[in-house]
Design a protein around this motif. Structure first.
Motif, short mmCIF file in Angstrom:
data_model
loop_
_atom_site.label_atom_id
_atom_site.label_comp_id
_atom_site.label_asym_id
_atom_site.label_seq_id
_atom_site.Cartn_x
_atom_site.Cartn_y
_atom_site.Cartn_z
N ALA A 1 0.83 -1.17 0.12
CA ALA A 1 -0.03 -0.01 0.00
C ALA A 1 0.97 1.37 0.11
CB ALA A 1 -0.94 0.12 1.27
N PRO A 2 0.45 2.17 -0.52
CA PRO A 2 1.53 3.65 -0.37
C PRO A 2 1.66 3.89 0.97
CG PRO A 2 -0.71 3.86 -1.85
CD PRO A 2 -1.03 2.54 -1.01
N PRO A 3 2.96 3.80 1.13
CA PRO A 3 3.40 4.28 2.76
C PRO A 3 2.87 5.57 3.02
CG PRO A 3 5.24 4.35 1.06
CD PRO A 3 4.19 3.81 0.37
N GLU A 4 2.79 6.63 2.30
CA GLU A 4 2.23 7.87 2.65
C GLU A 4 1.02 8.07 3.14
OE1 GLU A 4 3.68 7.40 -0.20
OE2 GLU A 4 5.50 8.21 -0.41
N GLN A 5 0.01 6.98 2.51
CA GLN A 5 -1.34 6.83 3.04
C GLN A 5 -1.76 6.58 4.41
OE1 GLN A 5 -3.69 4.46 0.33
NE2 GLN A 5 -5.14 3.88 1.93
N PRO A 6 -2.51 7.60 5.10
CA PRO A 6 -2.72 7.54 6.55
C PRO A 6 -3.50 6.32 7.08
CG PRO A 6 -3.57 9.68 5.70
CD PRO A 6 -3.03 8.79 4.21
#
Length: 335
Positions: free
Chosen positions: A320-325
């Motif tokens: 998953a995008p690591p920046e996504q909360p």
């Protein structure tokens, strides 16, 4: 707010009160807060924490549970200028935090600092090997280091610069990944010659722990770290500094040579058997010498093979995008 201490936990009812109490004591000289980031405990961890003056958040989607997600969940809620990550099975030395804040304020080129780690439980093979490393291994001695294993105090502005605290996809090595991203941007990390934490760790047998780590995905974390670094500025640091990547490649090459010997049609059965036995014995002898114990050498050989198998699982695992909360649930204190 000056300091946030984030505690990541999963089923830590035996130690969580001590962890929280140590964090609260450490914060007494500061304007600060303690955040418990729970990954879905099924024991009394949250119940115990609710009776203490801390903020509690819980991972909403427990299928996302992993070490990186727990650490990032705590950081998402942090309001301090500095952030300390503490595991739920650790006790923080209260004298360390003032020394760490003072060090970071006097050394603006450093993104984080940790203290000495004391391994309390060394009954199983895994933590006997860990204790050997902690006693004098690179990265555990005072001075410049490439990661803050077992937690440390970080400058929040530096973390914001690299995008996120912990990669939510990582089942382990989240401290290494963070250190690599920080160093790629020119930041430094240090370990002080001062007591930092007591780590209580797992008490189950080493081989049961290996099996649990294989099932949970923890054993494949080195592959996840490499996957996360592909195309990124910290890839070179990962390839140079994460020994688990080199170990996995070496073990895979060993498997290939074993298979080639076993299937070699030009060797006699006797010579093939001798060659296979020698090739099997060589790493066992090396690891026994390295660990100064035949028992620990055998455990290391099993660990290396399981780690190599899991490495390739981790390398190809979905991300998953690591920046996504991360989605969370806020848990209110008990009355």
């Amino acid at each position: 707010m000056r300091v946030t201490i984030g505690i990541k936990a999963l089923n830590e009812e035996r130690r969580i009160a001590d962890a929280i109490s140590s964090a609260l004591r450490a914060l007494e000289p500061f304007d600060g807060e303690v955040i418990l980031a729970d990954s879905g405990s099924r024991d009394r961890t949250v119940e115990i924490a609710r009776a203490m003056p801390v903020r509690i958040v819980q991972l909403a989607d427990q299928s996302q549970r992993c070490c990186g997600a727990g650490a990032q969940l705590a950081f998402q809620q942090a309001r301090g200028d500095y952030f300390y990550l503490l595991d739920g099975d650790m006790v923080l030395n209260p004298a360390f935090l003032p020394a760490a804040v003072d060090f970071l304020e006097r050394n603006p080129e450093f993104a984080g600092v940790a203290g000495a780690v004391r391994e309390v439980h060394t009954d199983n093979a895994e933590f006997q090997i860990r204790a050997q490393a902690v006693a004098g291994g690179e990265g555990w001695r005072a001075g410049l280091v490439d990661r803050l294993d077992c937690g440390g105090l970080y400058r929040v502005s530096a973390i914001r610069e690299v995008g996120y605290f912990a990669d939510r996809n990582l089942h382990a090595f989240e401290e290494f990944d963070l250190g690599a991203r920080l160093q790629a941007r020119g930041w430094k990390l240090a370990r002080l010659d001062a007591p930092g934490v007591d780590h209580y760790g797992h008490q189950q047998s080493g081989y049961r722990l290996l099996w649990a780590r294989l099932r949970s995905g923890y054993a494949g974390a080195a592959g996840e770290v490499l996957r996360a670094a592909l195309g990124r500025e910290h890839l070179g640091i990962v390839l140079r500094r994460l020994s688990h990547v080199r170990n996995a490649v070496a073990v895979a090459a060993w498997w290939i040579v074993l298979a080639a010997l076993a299937l070699n049609p030009w060797m006699t059965p006797g010579s093939r058997l001798l060659a296979l036995l020698a090739l099997l014995a060589a790493p066992m002898a090396f690891l026994a010498w390295r660990r100064r114990s035949l028992r620990l050498g055998l455990y290391s050989l099993a660990s290396w093979n399981i780690g190599a198998f899991a490495f390739f699982q981790g390398l190809f695992r979905r991300r998953a995008p690591p920046e996504q909360p991360l989605s969370l649930i806020t848990i209110t204190p008990s009355d």
